[in-house]
Design an enzyme around this catalytic site. Structure first.
Site, PDB file in Angstrom:
ATOM      1  N   PHE A 289      89.585  42.414  40.719  1.00  0.00           N
ATOM      2  CA  PHE A 289      89.278  41.182  39.997  1.00  0.00           C
ATOM      3  C   PHE A 289      88.177  41.487  38.986  1.00  0.00           C
ATOM      4  CE2 PHE A 289      87.388  36.971  39.373  1.00  0.00           C
ATOM      5  CZ  PHE A 289      88.531  36.246  39.093  1.00  0.00           C
TER       6      PHE A 289
ATOM      7  N   ASP B  49      86.225  43.459  48.793  1.00  0.00           N
ATOM      8  CA  ASP B  49      86.296  42.061  48.387  1.00  0.00           C
ATOM      9  C   ASP B  49      87.544  41.446  49.030  1.00  0.00           C
ATOM     10  OD1 ASP B  49      86.926  39.683  47.081  1.00  0.00           O
ATOM     11  OD2 ASP B  49      86.286  40.388  45.114  1.00  0.00           O
TER      12      ASP B  49
END
Lengths: 425, 425
Positions: B131, B210
């Protein structure tokens, strides 16, 4: 009865309440127990009644029905929209303020942003009256930058004030950043902010002011004063709710020149392009980081609307009336019991809380909360803070609170409480 | 009808719904319009009905009546209390997780914390599937530390996967930190996290994972895998509400060894002592910064309770069933229209969303949202993400969504929409 002259009786307080232009605002807050005297609006403001329905709509309609589409129907704009409302209270332009993250995180961003412009200078200037998190951030920054900066903390002789001249004298050609609070969190002391800011600029230093205990209750004129950077809480006199995100201000001409260290997607110039490379946004968006906590963020709006309606001039006027009245009552009722005043006597040097000190302040605070229906707060080592929130605190409450404090001491009610200190936020 | 074999008709979907062990959970969410097919729970989860009353109590009773006293009646503990609930979903101990700040801010804290242990090593390893905010934070950290680190991004041949072996090969004696997502945000690809983590440790690198698109929907075993640092959103499959604060995890033996750069009062060993000097707390408290946004934070709790009750094993089982079913429908209905699959075919390599690509994905997304009552999300340049949330997505919805996508393309309904791209969160 001479209505114009201070008088130690309750009738005088009742008269003052009849003369209060802002008295109607009290009815806009949730007040379940009218006998509870809440003197901690300087820590957590009361709940505005309008906030209940506003949040209900956000939760039920915007989240429940609107779902992800609500990001494009107002949520994405919320940091700027709420920032714009705050800007009108602090003498800033709408494009100079956003509301996001905690005060502490914003202090971090802006401290490093300021230092990105001050390569040669090595001194950070603050004072011992500053809120600890402000100092901790400066210490963390100092460490992060390899210990090449000195953090200088101005002392206070009485723990209440530091003469403005002492700050001016301490700013040198080596001062990178002056980081102070307006007012200070414990004594409520207001520096001469304009003089300090102007002098700092003359010597080439930048200023970062923390308005946590001032925003919504003292006049703030950021553009007129030329302030570089500022932060402030929204959950105290702005009644934004527990832990509502903080505002941050960056003077327009500095926004594109500084490096903001928390390089998140919300601060990117095109967050939804999903570029692999960080390119900082232009303007105030650069200071955003990640997704804002929408419920806690929009909760501030109804109260900001109310504060705008009341007007900072009228709020400040009542604030000075309330704190001055409390100081008069202090002289009449508390000083004789061994209390000392922990805030400035001059109204223009004082925010909206009055601190009093007593060796037994901790146990007095406990007794007040647990059996006297007075909620002040306690600050180490011996300070009782009495916060007067002009939108809902009355003169009668102020009088009653002093009587109850007096009763706790005269009747030695505090003695039944342990000295073991629990945190009182 | 052969119930056991995939069949392209709606009756098969209806049958699968009757066999769904988790089907009752759908009724625990607010669903105003049963005909709206919500396939964006991977961006913002639906509102659990229980959250409405829970927040009402927090607002009306805790804030309205309890006022500042509520900080000592549960609010101060909330980052740890919610963290403890998250810990049970990610195979961590209760004292290894807190919920606070945004994912981005937590990535920043943990990246720098990791690098405080890796003085000699100079490479940060990530990939192009990560991301963007994860990459931006690494770039910001790189700059902050004087540009002495190299950020290496592993490429992906197909934009969908990167073989685990490529990561293993890229980790060297110079690798300080491996920072990756599990699964990736666009393709939903799941690396072999255990192998990567073990190998990184063998070579002396640290790992930061993450889990934004994984927590609450894929099994996560942080302690068993030996993960050093982790973060994750709570507003996607954990249904915590818009911008609810993120979790962060630090393995217990690392907590007291690292330097956390955001040195705020909530991370101090005695926040209410108001010391002038920062002394980092021991344990997970060190990773807190400032006052948490309570409304957005406690909003996560009812949903976490529901997720615990459903159980990650059953959730993962249904997730695999749903995504596999969607891939089968893709082959039957969408591939013939020019769509390509943007997610792995193997269920064990896939999270709970399935991406499909089409040159007209942007306009197709707009048509779906604006006239077809399907809410997916769009990701640049041509990805349509279809998120399947096991707690409320049904097989019939999945079938219907594919038919509506098909209809938009076959009937060329997308052509009436502008190509001007507005953000779709």
């Amino acid at each position: 009865m001479n209505n114009l002259t201070f008088d130690t009786g309750r009738a005088y307080a009742a008269y003052r309440d009849t003369q209060d232009e802002l008295s109607a605002f009290r009815s806009e807050f949730v007040i379940d127990d009218p006998d509870l005297i809440y003197l901690d609006g300087n820590s957590l403001g009361r709940l505005p009644a309008a906030t209940i329905g506003y949040l209900q709509t956000t939760i039920r309609e915007e989240w429940g029905s609107g779902l992800v589409r609500s990001w494009n129907q107002g949520w994405s704009e919320a940091p700027r929209r709420v920032g714009k409302m705050v800007s009108s209270l602090i003498g800033a332009a709408p494009d100079e303020v956003v509301v996001c993250d905690s005060t502490t995180t914003n202090l971090y961003k802006l401290s490093l942003a300021a230092l990105s412009l001050q390569q040669g200078r090595r001194e950070l200037l603050s004072d011992v009256l500053n809120f600890p998190t402000d100092l901790y951030i400066l210490q963390g920054v100092q460490h992060l930058l390899g210990g090449q900066h000195i953090l200088r903390l101005l002392p206070s002789q009485d723990g209440i004030v530091i003469p403005t001249q002492h700050v001016l004298d301490a700013i040198t050609q080596n001062t990178a950043l002056v980081s102070l609070s307006y007012p200070t969190f414990k004594s409520g002391y207001l520096y001469d902010i304009e003089t300090i800011t102007r002098h700092a600029h003359q010597v080439g230093a930048l200023v970062l002011w923390d308005f946590c205990h001032g925003v919504g209750v003292v006049p703030i004129e950021l553009e007129r004063w030329g302030v570089d950077f500022a932060v402030g809480c929204t959950y105290k006199y702005l009644n934004g709710g527990p832990g509502s995100p903080a505002f941050l201000y960056v003077r327009r001409d500095l926004q594109n020149r500084v490096i903001q260290p928390l390089t998140g997607w919300w601060g990117h110039q095109a967050p939804f392009a999903f570029d692999l490379d960080y390119k900082p946004a232009q303007g105030i968006n650069r200071f955003l980081v990640g997704s804002p906590p929408i419920l806690s963020l929009v909760a501030i709006e109804p109260s900001l609307e109310m504060t705008q309606r009341a007007g900072i001039t009228r709020i400040r006027q009542k604030s000075i009336q309330l704190t001055s009245y409390l100081v008069d009552l202090f002289d009449a009722y508390l000083a004789p019991l061994g209390f000392t005043l922990g805030s400035p006597r001059q109204p223009q040097q004082r925010g909206s809380h009055v601190s009093v000190s007593h060796p037994e302040s901790y146990r007095i605070t406990r007794a007040l909360i647990e059996e006297m229906k007075v909620v002040p707060d306690f600050r180490q080592p011996d300070t009782l803070r009495l916060g007067l929130a002009p939108l809902y605190t009355t003169f009668c409450e102020t009088w009653d609170a002093v009587q109850r404090i007096r009763q706790v001491v005269v009747e030695e009610r505090y003695k039944k409480y342990s000295e073991e200190r629990l945190p009182v936020t």
